[in-house]
Each structure stands twice: as C-alpha cells, then as structure tokens.
Motif scaffolding. Structure first.
Motif, PDB file in Angstrom:
ATOM      1  N   PHE A  29       3.352  12.993 -10.276  1.00  0.00           N
ATOM      2  CA  PHE A  29       2.783  11.698 -10.712  1.00  0.00           C
ATOM      3  C   PHE A  29       2.127  12.238 -12.325  1.00  0.00           C
ATOM      4  CE2 PHE A  29       4.751  10.410  -6.637  1.00  0.00           C
ATOM      5  CZ  PHE A  29       5.013   9.111  -6.830  1.00  0.00           C
ATOM      6  N   PRO A  75       1.138  -1.269  -0.354  1.00  0.00           N
ATOM      7  CA  PRO A  75      -0.635   0.438   0.146  1.00  0.00           C
ATOM      8  C   PRO A  75       0.438   1.600   0.128  1.00  0.00           C
ATOM      9  CG  PRO A  75       0.425  -1.573   2.139  1.00  0.00           C
ATOM     10  CD  PRO A  75       0.010  -2.192   1.290  1.00  0.00           C
ATOM     11  N   GLN A  98       4.551   4.323  -3.325  1.00  0.00           N
ATOM     12  CA  GLN A  98       4.595   5.340  -3.673  1.00  0.00           C
ATOM     13  C   GLN A  98       5.864   5.932  -2.706  1.00  0.00           C
ATOM     14  OE1 GLN A  98       1.179   7.876  -4.771  1.00  0.00           O
ATOM     15  NE2 GLN A  98       1.707   7.541  -6.435  1.00  0.00           N
ATOM     16  N   GLU A  99       5.369   5.996  -1.541  1.00  0.00           N
ATOM     17  CA  GLU A  99       6.673   6.720  -0.736  1.00  0.00           C
ATOM     18  C   GLU A  99       8.060   5.757  -0.569  1.00  0.00           C
ATOM     19  OE1 GLU A  99       2.812   5.979   0.158  1.00  0.00           O
ATOM     20  OE2 GLU A  99       2.978   8.546   0.251  1.00  0.00           O
ATOM     21  N   LEU A 115       9.066   6.918  -3.258  1.00  0.00           N
ATOM     22  CA  LEU A 115       9.835   8.462  -3.211  1.00  0.00           C
ATOM     23  C   LEU A 115      11.057   8.383  -2.412  1.00  0.00           C
ATOM     24  CD1 LEU A 115       6.517  10.108  -2.785  1.00  0.00           C
ATOM     25  CD2 LEU A 115       8.552  10.445  -4.320  1.00  0.00           C
TER      26      LEU A 115
END
Lengths: 314, 720
Positions: free
Chosen positions: A116, A92, A95-96, A99
């Motif tokens: 994005f 989940p 994305q983090e 990054l």
C-alpha cells in the motif's frame, strides 16, 4: 469462489462481481453515460454524500479521449473498464476485504508482493479529495484505495471507502498478457473465442481518429455550454413539483448534465483546443456544477434529508 | 520503576511521514509525562509502515504528592469574598489558615494534591497526543470523527514492572488499549500478546517484522551491495530512497533483476530517475562502463519461489516504463538533431511568469546578458550567447516533461546530439547550479557566464515586478538564486561591481520593454506604474531597484558567511566600507578581519580603538569641531605618546600599500600592531589634559587612530 487461475478478462470481472456480492455489496450496472472514471457514476459521487449507509460495486466503462492510441499501445486506450466499489461508512476491515478480492481473482499472496503506497486522490472536476494508497502488486499499480474526505465541496460524514481497479491492467497481469489486444475476452476454449482486440481494436481506431481530428470543436463547445446551462436551470427549479405536489429535487437529471459537460470538456481537451490557462477555467466550471449537484443531493432523501431541514421554511 | 510500551497500529503510514511521526510521538508523550510530574530514564521511538512505537524505560510509578497554597481574601474582608474563596477551593472555613501578609492577615488555603498513578497519567497524555497529533495530512474514516494519518486500528499500551504487565486503561473512540499486536500482514497476521518491550521486540521479529527502521535500511543496503558485488557491480547510493524504501516494508527482501537489452543505451540519469520515481528501485551500475545494468527492488516478504514471481512482475512493469522513456528519448533526439527548432517554437507559447513574458523571451534576455558577462568571466561571448540560447530548450522536450528533475542533464545530451561545442553542452547541464549552499559551483567560463546571466535575469525580473521574497514565502526561489550568484562570484574569484552591473541590467530591461511596441501589456506590467510615479526617471528607478537588490545580496551573503564561521559584526564592519558590491573584495576583507580578531592583539586593538573613538567623539560633540587637523609630534610630552606617533607612522606606511594591493591580511596585521602602543598611550597619558594645546593635539592623535583603522574596516561595528 472458483478455484485456480482465471482464464479470461470476463472471468476476472465475474469473480469480482461474485466476491463483492458475497460481501454484501449491491451489484449495480454501469451508468449509461460517457464518464472519465467509475467515480463519476452517481452511485459513487452522489451516494458518498449524506449520512445514509451504502454499499455498491459495479463495472464502469470509462472514456479518456486523450489516452487514445488507435489500439496500438499495449495498455493505453481511450475506452477501458474500471471496477468500482463504494462502501459507506468504510468498514474497519476494508483492507482485508480488498485483499480478499485479489485472492478471488487468483493472486496468491505466497508468491506476490502486495504493497500500500501513499497516493492521495483528488478530482478537481468533482471538488473531491481523499487519502489512501495505490496498491502495488509486484511493483504494478493494480488499484486505487481511497477514504473520501470531501466530495462536491462537502465533508464526507460518514467516510466512504472507495476501491477502483483498472480492470485491463489488472487482468493483463493476472493472465500474463503483454498487449491488451491479445487478452482473451471470453474463455479461450470457447467455440467462438474472442480476444480483447476482437472486441475493441476497431472502436479504438475509430474513436482515436474522431477524438483527435474529426470531432467538431464548435459543436462540442456549444454542447458544453448547453449542458452547463441545463444543469443550472434544472437546479433552479423550485423543490415542489407543481404537477404532483410532491417535493422533487431533480439532482440526478442535473448531475447527468454535469457528466455531459465533463465529457465534452475531455473531448475538447483531446482536440487540443484548450490552452493551459483555459483548462483551469473549464475544470472550475464543471466543478461548480458538481458542487451544486452535491448541495442539492443532501437536500434529498437519498442524501439524508429528513424533511426537517431549514428549507421547509420555503 | 515500570517501563512503558506504546504501539499505535494503523493502516499503512506514508513513508515520508514516518520519521517526523516517530519524533513527535517521543517528544509529545515524554513532555506530557514530565509535565504531569513523572520522570523517566530513557525513551526511544521506532516506526514501520503499520506502527509507531515508543518505549520508555524507568518511568516513575506515581507522580509526587504536592501541596498547593492559595492566597485568599483578608481576614477582615467581607463575608461574601470569603464565601467565594471557599467555593473555589472546595474547603470549609476551619480548614483555612490565617497568615500575616504585608497588608495584614489573609486566609490561606492549603490544598493537598495527591500524586497519581502512572497508568492514569499515561492514559491521559497518550489520548491527548493521539487527538492532536501533528500529521502533515490526516483523515477520518468510517462513521467516527477521530483523525489519524490512515485508520488507526489498535493501541497497545503496557506498563511493565517485575511484578508483571498492566494494560493502561484507555479507550479512544472505541479503540481500547490492550496488550496484543499483530505481525507481518501476510507472513504472520495472527494477533499475539506481549508482556513488555523485550518480549515485544522478540515476538515481533519472529512474526516477520523488523521494528527498527535503521536496521531495515542497513539490511537493505547490505544485501543490495552484496548482491551487486557478487556480479562485479555497484549499487548507486541514494540515501533518500533508502530511507523511503525502509519505510515501505516491515520485512525487507532484496531482489536484483536485469534491465532489458533494449534500454541499456538510455542515458544513465534517465534509467535511474525512471526506476526511482516510478518503481522505487535502486540502480546498479557497472563500474567499468559507468552504465546502469541492473535494478534492485525491495519486496516486503519472503516467498516460496525466492522472489522469482515478484522479480518477474517488477521487471515487466519496468519494461513498460522504460519503453515510454525510450520513446521520449528517440523523439527528443530527432528534434535535437534537427536543430531543436520545434522546442524553440514551443517555448514561445510557454509562459515563464505572466508579467515577465514567455520562456522564449526569458531565453533571449539571458542570452544577451550572458554575452555581456562573458568577458568578465573569461568566456568567449559568442559561445556564451549560443549556450544561453540552447540551455533551456530541453524544457520543451518530452523527457523533461515526464521527469522535470532531468532538466539541464537532458539538455547536455541533446546539445551533444545536435553537434554543438562541448562548452555549450556543458553549460546546459551546469547553468542551473549551484542549487543550494553545498551544491557544486561551475567553474568552466561559459557555464559560469550562463549561470550568472540566468540568475541575474530571474532576480532583476522579479525585483522589477515587486515579487520579492517575504518571510518564509519565496515561491520563485529567489534566495537560492541570490546565493547562487554569490557563490559563483566567490568560488571563481570574480571581480564585479555588482551594483553597477545590476543597475545596467535594470536599465537594459526597461529600454527593451519600453521599446517593445508589440507587447504593451508586458511594459505596463513591468514598469508603467513605477515610471508614472518617477516621471520617467529611468536611471533613478534602476538605481533604487538596484540598491534594494544589493541589500538582498548582502543579507544572503551574511547568512552564507555566518555558516562559514564569520561573525555577523565582522561582516557589518566590512559592509560599511566602500566597494561593498564587489563581493570577492568584501569577503577577503571579512575573512582577514575575522582572522585578526581571533588574535589577542586584534581583540584588544578593538578595545583601544573604541576607547580612542569614544573619547574623540565626545570631544567632537562637546567642542563642535572635527579634530582632523593632524597631531604635532612636538607636543608629545610622554614617551608612550611619542611611541604612538612612531607606531602610527609605521602602520600608515604599511597599510596604504597593502590596501592598494588588496592585501587585507597584511593591512590588518599592521593595524593590530597598534594595539600595544595604543594601550601604553592610554596607560600613560590623560587625553583631556588641562593644557588645551596638549589636549587638542592628543585628540588629533586619536583621530589618526580612527582614520588609520577606519581605512581597513569599520571597527565601530565590532561587538564588545
């Protein structure tokens, strides 16, 4: 994580390796065949299929014969590196995590604009597609971020999250280099400091000449057809191995032939001997192989086969 | 009454889908709530790249209690029927009421349907909306099966009253609704709680998220134009880009940067397209020179160095992109200056459509046709042919390969570089026009000739191979091509008998293809099948195709004229007249008729005409004769009848010459002047008189009305 800005191409690769290792990925090595992109590595194509969890990261040398520019173009080459991460099911916080990898290679979010931007990914040769983004850093595309929906014609359940970094371009941006050949490959203060061009300029010239003008197209065509035939022949074998008496579906050897066929097609394309209408037909032939390999993979243990499949009736 | 706040927080939603998603969320949730018996005051939706938000004010706290009555079996029906009814209603026999019905007494079940709390309804409706949301493309993620445009991360769903806020109990595949959200991804990533919409909006702004997409767009435009103005420059307006960019950021920060000296000589269209397509930059132009000299990019955050790093990075990417563009431009100019021969060759290998040959074949046809059309539009035939031969060559250029939307525009530059006449260069750019109902229509004769030839070639070609539009399918944009022909004809006031011209084009195609010995597949694809059926009846085949295409033109014309406020029945009344393939004439007639029908005389004349026509038609059917003998004035035994004779004489005298001169307004006015005498006539006399001579004479008089009006338009087709 090492502090400050990286100083060389290889440091960026090493930092990515360390980062993704720290996030639990198996750090694999490049696949030992010519491929057009990191996605072709069986660790992505095949492992994104079936139900078994997977987490891997690796560098993949990639070849795109038509992109050869004799080492003269500042950022276009027929051989380059991709960094590939595949995690199934997609976590989940992917994305983090992603990054975090940018931060690890020295991109400071207090100064940069990360975005994005919609980009749906499709590979007609692999019969695969997914939704995601291209990731922009200050307007520069630095990665592809994709949630695989289908591979080899199979719906992905669970869904894999795939990250692909174009390493040279990303590194050039982070290191502030304008021409890829000028990029420090190892540490610029090393006793024998090497630039990217010291490693690759000559090979770019050689391969550009061979790809565009010298490769024997008749041979390539024969190789293509041989690989296609061998792939089919391997998959036509019965699942049970007469020698060991074990059930051995030979997906990977077959998939190697699919990769070969794809690369021979790319070479033929670079030689300019494939017309627009033929192109689609060739792509369709490679896709048919990829699809058969995908069908076979889900009939193996790595692909989630549990032995109770209807195939047991054979 | 509570207020409802919903926030669906996800990974980045594609900018192009946000407007549709906002509207769908508002529509579907409010529809669902109303259907479940709730009412609300006001609903508004917003979007950012990471959230869809809906705020509903004044929602009812509960749906009303309802009683539902269900009719059961007759009281004397067998026990089995009653048992079934009790089972289906969940009641016992003593809870039923017996009531009189048409066929005797029947059992009635009165079922109480108590109202439900808004929270329960909201949860149910929102779950349904999320599970069936109309994303153009949706996906799964992780190990779940829920679909959303990108992974859905959290749901905020709050009902707020003066007493406080209540989280709506909702759990969709493990995503539990709550009262928290997050701010800007980088500037304020920490989660925070909210108590209602006002609190949400305030806290969100504090967390560097501008919720309202319109506010973001306004701010971007305001800051961009200000930055440009400060340097005496102008931002090139682009509403689509503005909406898109506003959908890519939660906290817009406008940055303006310079374009490298080396690229300033590129055509402005190239700079603009490259910057927009690849980087989503706005172009900034110097109003004095018309050149694009700066770019505006919109970042999603404030930075410690006021955007310096971001701007530098963007400038670098732009330079790389423009280096490519400059490379293409240089290569293309070299080909253009050498006479474009390379492109001509290349287009012989590019297929236009498999049954219609290559782009080179197509260009040859268009050139021949442009030459034919030239005299009709006042163009020099040599120039028109020359223009048609170069107008599409830029399709083979590197720049158009990279940016297809620059087709034609690049052609103009390349034609100029090749030293071709200005009219030819202009036709390169304009011959694709008009591209839609509101696009500019060329008026320069050479451009008009090539534009018409291009569109007519496309239409006749696809008609020839039976690839005509069906329903919503129009892959070759033939409707647009037909509308293009219509608008070219009308705007330029061209007088063309379209049917004749199109028949000639079909014949020319057939002859060309039938004699093209080197291309047997080409002929067979086109006409062989049809020719076999028609036993070589070239003309008949061409006429049949032409008639079909003409009715397609008429359909498009109707749509076009309706948009211009001309009634469909008015168009039909004019289409029924001769020379309806002369579109300019047709439209003049329709406009005049439309105008006259808005007058009182005109409107009533139609009534009088129809009355006359109905009586006459009935009599003709009954008597099996045509009353076109001509009425004799001496049998007019009523002053109103005599007056009608006079009026018809006057109208005929006026209408004839007016029609001759195509002065429809005058003819229509003369026709409308018949209204009073016709009305007076019907007031005063009975047509079906007992006196057979008088009756016949009056019928012959009615025939004059029919003929006189009928020479102007077919009024039988007017509604009412």
């Amino acid at each position: 994580m090492s502090d400050g800005k990286p100083r060389s191409f290889q440091e960026i690769i090493l930092r990515l390796q360390t980062y993704w290792a720290s996030k639990g990925c198996a750090i694999l090595q490049p696949y030992d065949m010519e491929v057009g992109a990191g996605t072709f590595h069986p660790a992505t194509t095949l492992r994104s299929l079936g139900t078994r969890p997977w987490a891997a990261a690796y560098v993949q040398p990639s070849r795109r014969p038509t992109d050869g520019r004799y080492g003269e173009n500042p950022n276009r080459m027929q051989h380059y590196y991709q960094y590939q991460v595949l995690i199934k099911p997609s976590p989940p916080d992917l994305q983090e995590l992603y990054l975090g990898s940018l931060a690890a290679i020295g991109i400071d979010f207090d100064y940069h604009d990360i975005r994005f931007v919609e980009d749906d990914w499709e590979s007609p040769t692999l019969g695969a597609w997914g939704l995601g983004w291209e990731v922009w850093c200050d307007g520069m595309e630095v990665s592809q971020f994709t949630y695989f929906q289908q591979v080899g014609g199979h719906d992905c359940h669970p869904v894999s999250g795939e990250l692909t970094y174009g390493l040279e371009r990303l590194a050039m941006y982070v290191l502030g280099i304008d021409h890829v050949m000028d990029m420090p490959f190892n540490d610029p203060d090393a006793p024998i400091a090497l630039k990217y061009g010291d490693v690759f300029r000559q090979t770019e010239e050689e391969y550009s000449r061979w790809n565009f003008d010298v490769a024997d197209t008749d041979k390539l065509l024969q190789f293509f057809e041989a690989a296609e035939a061998e792939c089919a022949r391997i998959l036509d074998q019965p699942a049970e191995d007469p020698r060991s008496g074990k059930r051995i579906v030979m997906v990977h050897p077959a998939y190697d032939q699919c990769i070969k066929a794809s690369h021979f097609f790319n070479l033929l394309d670079a030689r300019g001997v494939i017309s627009v209408t033929e192109r689609q037909a060739y792509i369709g032939r490679v896709r048919a192989l990829a699809k058969r390999c995908a069908d076979a993979f889900v009939e193996t243990k790595a692909g989630g086969w549990t032995g109770n499949a209807p195939e047991a009736a054979n | 009454m509570p207020d409802l706040l919903i926030e669906l927080f996800s990974e980045e939603i594609p900018a192009r889908m946000q407007a549709g998603a906002r509207e769908a969320l508002r529509q579907r949730v409010t529809d669902g709530l109303v259907e479940a018996g709730l009412t609300y005051g006001h609903a508004r939706a917003w979007s950012t790249p990471r959230r869809l938000v809906l705020a509903i004010e004044g929602l009812s706290a509960r749906s009303p209690d309802l009683k539902e009555e269900r009719k059961g079996p007759r009281v004397d029906a067998p026990e089995k029927a009653l048992e079934g009814f009790l089972r289906s209603t969940g009641l016992t026999k003593d809870q039923l009421e017996a009531r009189d019905d048409k066929k005797g007494q029947v059992w009635i079940a009165v079922i109480d349907k108590p109202g439900r709390d808004a929270a329960e309804i909201v949860a149910e409706v929102l779950e349904g909306v999320i599970r069936s949301f109309p994303w153009p493309k949706s996906m799964r993620w992780g190990a779940g099966s829920l679909r959303w445009v990108r992974p859905l991360q959290s749901i905020l769903c709050l009902l707020t009253t003066e007493a406080g806020a209540e989280v709506v109990p909702l759990d969709i595949d493990g995503i539990r609704a709550g009262d928290t959200t997050r701010g800007h991804r980088f500037m304020a990533p920490e989660p925070f709680r909210v108590t209602g919409f006002e609190d949400y909006a305030v806290r969100l702004k504090r967390a560097r998220v501008m919720l309202d997409q319109d506010e973001r767009a306004e701010q971007i435009w305001h800051d961009a134009t200000n930055a440009a103005f400060a340097q005496g420059l102008e931002v090139v307006e682009d509403k689509g880009l503005l909406t898109e960019v506003a959908g890519l950021v939660e906290w817009p920060v406008v940055l303006m940067g310079a374009i490298g000296e080396a690229f300033l000589d590129l055509p402005p269209e190239v700079l603009q397209t490259s910057m927009k397509e690849h980087q989503k930059f706005f172009s900034v132009k110097d109003p004095k020179t018309g050149r694009i000299v700066r770019f505006v990019t919109v970042a999603n955050r404030e930075t410690a160095d006021n955007g310096e790093t971001i701007l530098k990075g963007n400038g670098k990417v732009l330079s790389a992109r423009l280096s490519d563009a400059a490379f293409f431009w240089g290569n293309d100019l070299a080909v253009a200056k050498a006479g474009m021969e390379d492109w001509r060759d290349a287009l012989t290998h590019v297929t236009f459509q498999s049954a219609l040959g290559s782009q080179a074949d197509r260009i040859a046809r268009i050139a021949a046709l442009a030459r034919e059309i030239a005299p009709m539009v006042g163009a020099d035939p040599d120039l028109a042919e020359q223009a048609a031969k170069v107008a599409k060559l830029d399709l083979a250029s590197q720049m158009v390969y990279e940016f297809p939307e620059l087709q034609g525009l690049m052609g103009r530059y390349y034609a100029a570089a090749a030293g071709l006449p200005a009219e030819v260069a202009e036709a390169c750019a304009l011959h694709y026009k008009p591209l839609g109902p509101s696009d500019e229509v060329p008026t320069a004769p050479v451009s008009v000739a090539v534009a018409l030839a291009d569109k007519l070639d496309t239409l006749t070609g696809f008609w020839a191979i039976d690839e005509t539009p069906t329903g919503s399918k129009d892959p070759f944009a033939l409707r647009r091509a037909a509308l293009g022909v219509i608008r070219l004809v009308l705007v330029n006031g061209l007088r063309v008998a379209l049917n004749t011209s199109v028949t000639a084009i079909f014949q020319a195609r057939m002859i060309m293809e039938a004699t093209d010995q080197e291309r047997p597949e080409f002929q067979s694809a086109l006409f062989a099948a049809l020719l076999n059926k028609n036993k070589g009846d070239f003309l008949g085949l061409a006429q049949a195709k032409s008639a079909d295409l003409l009715s397609f033109f008429h359909d498009r014309l109707k749509v076009h004229l309706r948009a211009e406020g001309i009634r469909h029945d008015v168009i039909d009344a004019c289409l029924a007249m001769p020379c309806n393939d002369d579109l300019t004439l047709l439209v003049n007639r329709a406009q005049s008729l439309n105008a006259v029908l808005t007058t009182e005389d005109g409107e009533n004349l139609v009534q009088g005409f129809k009355r006359a026509n109905n009586i006459l038609t009935q009599a003709e059917e009954k008597d099996r004769v045509e009353y076109s003998f001509g009425a004799d004035r001496k049998f007019a035994d009523d002053p109103a009848e005599a007056a009608l004779f006079d009026a018809l004489d006057a109208a005929e005298a006026a209408i004839g010459p007016a029609m001759e001169a195509e002065d429809f307004a005058k003819a229509m006015a003369a026709m409308a002047a018949l209204r009073a005498p016709i009305d007076a006539f019907f007031e005063a006399v009975q047509v079906n008189s007992d006196n057979e001579i008088i009756r016949r004479n009056r019928l012959n008089l009615l025939h004059r009305i029919r003929a006189t009006c009928g020479s102007v338009a077919d009024l039988t087709r007017i509604d009412g």
